[in-house]
Design a protein around this motif. Sequence first.
Motif, PDB file in Angstrom:
ATOM      1  N   SER A  92       0.844  -1.201   0.000  1.00 47.54           N
ATOM      2  CA  SER A  92       0.000   0.000   0.000  1.00 47.54           C
ATOM      3  C   SER A  92       0.874   1.244   0.000  1.00 47.54           C
ATOM      4  O   SER A  92       1.861   1.325   0.736  1.00 47.54           O
ATOM      5  CB  SER A  92      -0.925   0.031   1.222  1.00 47.54           C
ATOM      6  OG  SER A  92      -1.933  -0.951   1.126  1.00 47.54           O
ATOM      7  N   GLN A  93       0.502   2.199  -0.824  1.00 41.23           N
ATOM      8  CA  GLN A  93       1.126   3.519  -0.849  1.00 41.23           C
ATOM      9  C   GLN A  93       0.030   4.545  -0.586  1.00 41.23           C
ATOM     10  O   GLN A  93      -0.997   4.550  -1.270  1.00 41.23           O
ATOM     11  CB  GLN A  93       1.772   3.789  -2.202  1.00 41.23           C
ATOM     12  CG  GLN A  93       2.936   2.866  -2.525  1.00 41.23           C
ATOM     13  CD  GLN A  93       3.378   3.019  -3.963  1.00 41.23           C
ATOM     14  OE1 GLN A  93       2.677   2.628  -4.888  1.00 41.23           O
ATOM     15  NE2 GLN A  93       4.548   3.603  -4.156  1.00 41.23           N
ATOM     16  N   ARG A  94       0.247   5.393   0.395  1.00 45.23           N
ATOM     17  CA  ARG A  94      -0.778   6.360   0.786  1.00 45.23           C
ATOM     18  C   ARG A  94      -0.206   7.769   0.796  1.00 45.23           C
ATOM     19  O   ARG A  94       0.851   8.023   1.370  1.00 45.23           O
ATOM     20  CB  ARG A  94      -1.342   6.027   2.160  1.00 45.23           C
ATOM     21  CG  ARG A  94      -2.381   7.026   2.675  1.00 45.23           C
ATOM     22  CD  ARG A  94      -2.887   6.679   4.060  1.00 45.23           C
ATOM     23  NE  ARG A  94      -3.695   5.464   4.078  1.00 45.23           N
ATOM     24  CZ  ARG A  94      -4.364   5.038   5.140  1.00 45.23           C
ATOM     25  NH1 ARG A  94      -4.320   5.739   6.276  1.00 45.23           N
ATOM     26  NH2 ARG A  94      -5.069   3.921   5.071  1.00 45.23           N
ATOM     27  N   VAL A  95      -0.946   8.689   0.183  1.00 39.05           N
ATOM     28  CA  VAL A  95      -0.678  10.126   0.286  1.00 39.05           C
ATOM     29  C   VAL A  95      -1.847  10.731   1.049  1.00 39.05           C
ATOM     30  O   VAL A  95      -2.999  10.608   0.620  1.00 39.05           O
ATOM     31  CB  VAL A  95      -0.537  10.782  -1.094  1.00 39.05           C
ATOM     32  CG1 VAL A  95      -0.310  12.284  -0.946  1.00 39.05           C
ATOM     33  CG2 VAL A  95       0.614  10.154  -1.875  1.00 39.05           C
ATOM     34  N   PRO A 119     -10.021  17.107  10.081  1.00 38.88           N
ATOM     35  CA  PRO A 119     -10.320  16.136   9.032  1.00 38.88           C
ATOM     36  C   PRO A 119      -9.060  15.639   8.327  1.00 38.88           C
ATOM     37  O   PRO A 119      -8.022  16.301   8.325  1.00 38.88           O
ATOM     38  CB  PRO A 119     -11.198  16.937   8.069  1.00 38.88           C
ATOM     39  CG  PRO A 119     -10.686  18.343   8.215  1.00 38.88           C
ATOM     40  CD  PRO A 119     -10.313  18.488   9.660  1.00 38.88           C
ATOM     41  N   SER A 120      -9.177  14.457   7.733  1.00 40.39           N
ATOM     42  CA  SER A 120      -8.115  13.863   6.924  1.00 40.39           C
ATOM     43  C   SER A 120      -8.703  13.353   5.619  1.00 40.39           C
ATOM     44  O   SER A 120      -9.863  12.928   5.572  1.00 40.39           O
ATOM     45  CB  SER A 120      -7.439  12.696   7.659  1.00 40.39           C
ATOM     46  OG  SER A 120      -6.813  13.115   8.843  1.00 40.39           O
ATOM     47  N   VAL A 121      -7.908  13.385   4.566  1.00 43.47           N
ATOM     48  CA  VAL A 121      -8.304  12.809   3.288  1.00 43.47           C
ATOM     49  C   VAL A 121      -7.074  12.165   2.669  1.00 43.47           C
ATOM     50  O   VAL A 121      -5.963  12.685   2.811  1.00 43.47           O
ATOM     51  CB  VAL A 121      -8.901  13.892   2.352  1.00 43.47           C
ATOM     52  CG1 VAL A 121      -7.902  15.002   2.066  1.00 43.47           C
ATOM     53  CG2 VAL A 121      -9.385  13.271   1.051  1.00 43.47           C
ATOM     54  N   TRP A 122      -7.249  11.020   2.044  1.00 47.05           N
ATOM     55  CA  TRP A 122      -6.092  10.364   1.448  1.00 47.05           C
ATOM     56  C   TRP A 122      -6.442   9.565   0.196  1.00 47.05           C
ATOM     57  O   TRP A 122      -7.574   9.129  -0.008  1.00 47.05           O
ATOM     58  CB  TRP A 122      -5.376   9.469   2.453  1.00 47.05           C
ATOM     59  CG  TRP A 122      -6.153   8.311   3.012  1.00 47.05           C
ATOM     60  CD1 TRP A 122      -6.286   7.049   2.483  1.00 47.05           C
ATOM     61  CD2 TRP A 122      -6.877   8.290   4.241  1.00 47.05           C
ATOM     62  NE1 TRP A 122      -7.041   6.262   3.299  1.00 47.05           N
ATOM     63  CE2 TRP A 122      -7.422   6.994   4.395  1.00 47.05           C
ATOM     64  CE3 TRP A 122      -7.123   9.244   5.234  1.00 47.05           C
ATOM     65  CZ2 TRP A 122      -8.192   6.631   5.489  1.00 47.05           C
ATOM     66  CZ3 TRP A 122      -7.894   8.886   6.318  1.00 47.05           C
ATOM     67  CH2 TRP A 122      -8.413   7.601   6.443  1.00 47.05           C
ATOM     68  N   TYR A 123      -5.401   9.444  -0.624  1.00 51.70           N
ATOM     69  CA  TYR A 123      -5.428   8.578  -1.808  1.00 51.70           C
ATOM     70  C   TYR A 123      -4.510   7.397  -1.514  1.00 51.70           C
ATOM     71  O   TYR A 123      -3.404   7.585  -1.006  1.00 51.70           O
ATOM     72  CB  TYR A 123      -4.919   9.333  -3.034  1.00 51.70           C
ATOM     73  CG  TYR A 123      -4.528   8.425  -4.184  1.00 51.70           C
ATOM     74  CD1 TYR A 123      -5.477   7.901  -5.044  1.00 51.70           C
ATOM     75  CD2 TYR A 123      -3.195   8.100  -4.391  1.00 51.70           C
ATOM     76  CE1 TYR A 123      -5.119   7.073  -6.096  1.00 51.70           C
ATOM     77  CE2 TYR A 123      -2.817   7.269  -5.437  1.00 51.70           C
ATOM     78  CZ  TYR A 123      -3.784   6.758  -6.288  1.00 51.70           C
ATOM     79  OH  TYR A 123      -3.423   5.925  -7.320  1.00 51.70           O
ATOM     80  N   GLN A 124      -4.970   6.191  -1.829  1.00 51.27           N
ATOM     81  CA  GLN A 124      -4.175   4.995  -1.544  1.00 51.27           C
ATOM     82  C   GLN A 124      -4.139   4.076  -2.763  1.00 51.27           C
ATOM     83  O   GLN A 124      -5.176   3.800  -3.378  1.00 51.27           O
ATOM     84  CB  GLN A 124      -4.752   4.248  -0.339  1.00 51.27           C
ATOM     85  CG  GLN A 124      -3.896   3.067   0.119  1.00 51.27           C
ATOM     86  CD  GLN A 124      -4.257   2.615   1.513  1.00 51.27           C
ATOM     87  OE1 GLN A 124      -4.207   3.417   2.464  1.00 51.27           O
ATOM     88  NE2 GLN A 124      -4.609   1.354   1.680  1.00 51.27           N
ATOM     89  N   ARG A 125      -2.945   3.596  -3.073  1.00 51.32           N
ATOM     90  CA  ARG A 125      -2.742   2.631  -4.161  1.00 51.32           C
ATOM     91  C   ARG A 125      -2.386   1.294  -3.528  1.00 51.32           C
ATOM     92  O   ARG A 125      -1.401   1.182  -2.799  1.00 51.32           O
ATOM     93  CB  ARG A 125      -1.627   3.114  -5.081  1.00 51.32           C
ATOM     94  CG  ARG A 125      -1.371   2.240  -6.312  1.00 51.32           C
ATOM     95  CD  ARG A 125      -0.397   2.952  -7.242  1.00 51.32           C
ATOM     96  NE  ARG A 125      -0.136   2.178  -8.446  1.00 51.32           N
ATOM     97  CZ  ARG A 125       0.975   1.488  -8.666  1.00 51.32           C
ATOM     98  NH1 ARG A 125       1.949   1.473  -7.747  1.00 51.32           N
ATOM     99  NH2 ARG A 125       1.147   0.812  -9.784  1.00 51.32           N
ATOM    100  N   ASN A 126      -3.203   0.283  -3.801  1.00 48.94           N
ATOM    101  CA  ASN A 126      -3.026  -1.031  -3.191  1.00 48.94           C
ATOM    102  C   ASN A 126      -2.562  -2.054  -4.224  1.00 48.94           C
ATOM    103  O   ASN A 126      -3.141  -2.150  -5.310  1.00 48.94           O
ATOM    104  CB  ASN A 126      -4.342  -1.516  -2.573  1.00 48.94           C
ATOM    105  CG  ASN A 126      -4.831  -0.598  -1.473  1.00 48.94           C
ATOM    106  OD1 ASN A 126      -4.057  -0.168  -0.624  1.00 48.94           O
ATOM    107  ND2 ASN A 126      -6.122  -0.276  -1.488  1.00 48.94           N
ATOM    108  N   GLY A 127      -1.540  -2.814  -3.864  1.00 48.33           N
ATOM    109  CA  GLY A 127      -1.045  -3.894  -4.702  1.00 48.33           C
ATOM    110  C   GLY A 127      -1.289  -5.227  -4.023  1.00 48.33           C
ATOM    111  O   GLY A 127      -0.614  -5.556  -3.034  1.00 48.33           O
ATOM    112  N   ASP A 128      -2.258  -5.992  -4.520  1.00 48.70           N
ATOM    113  CA  ASP A 128      -2.634  -7.268  -3.907  1.00 48.70           C
ATOM    114  C   ASP A 128      -1.908  -8.432  -4.583  1.00 48.70           C
ATOM    115  O   ASP A 128      -1.854  -8.508  -5.818  1.00 48.70           O
ATOM    116  CB  ASP A 128      -4.143  -7.484  -3.994  1.00 48.70           C
ATOM    117  CG  ASP A 128      -4.911  -6.351  -3.344  1.00 48.70           C
ATOM    118  OD1 ASP A 128      -4.477  -5.892  -2.272  1.00 48.70           O
ATOM    119  OD2 ASP A 128      -5.936  -5.924  -3.913  1.00 48.70           O
TER     120      ASP A 128
END
Length: 208
Positions: A92-95, A119-128
């Motif tokens: 997982s990569q999260r910004v 508040p928080s907001v994030w974009y996440q790229r998941n590699g399964d």
Amino acid sequence: MKKSILSFLLFTICNVSFAQYQMPSKSFRVAIEANHVGGNASGQAKAVKYSYIYSEQIKLSRWDYEISVGYINYYRKEKFSPFDYYYKGNHSQRVVGDASILYSILKKERHAFRIGLGPSVWYQRNGDVTNLSATTNGQQIENLTFNREYSSEFNVGANLKTDYEYLITPKLIVGLRAGVTTNFLTPDARASLLGTLSSVGVSVGYRF
């Protein structure tokens, strides 16, 4: 004579007022925080978050607002059963972006301790991990192969944090940070980063 006395009094009052008035304090910091990933087995590597932080005192009050942008690059430690063999599994990569309002419980010349939320907001790229297979030689694994299928997700949540700051010089600051971030939307259950993340770390920065 009266004009001289009046001028002297006016000059004195202006100097005292200027000495008592302080411009709102601003700072720019970088932070490194270890995040505990809930639900993982013992022995898992910590998810390390790197952040850039801007903060500013609200007028001359005990309140500050803080805006930060952070990045996490995390691989979940997986075991290939029945062998005692571990590999880097789901990725997982999260910004993440945080906006927080903090209140200074302690505010001294060199020390400050704040607590706040926002508040928080994030974009996440998941590699399964998919198509996992291995070739073995008796009781040892010779080769492990798999694919990673990547997907993306967005989420919003809330952050609660505490921040201790020490002023080394009038400009240079160091600090300790701890906090909790949780999500509002349902995350991808296969992701290696999900649910509530608690963190603790250090920061260093410059005040201006």
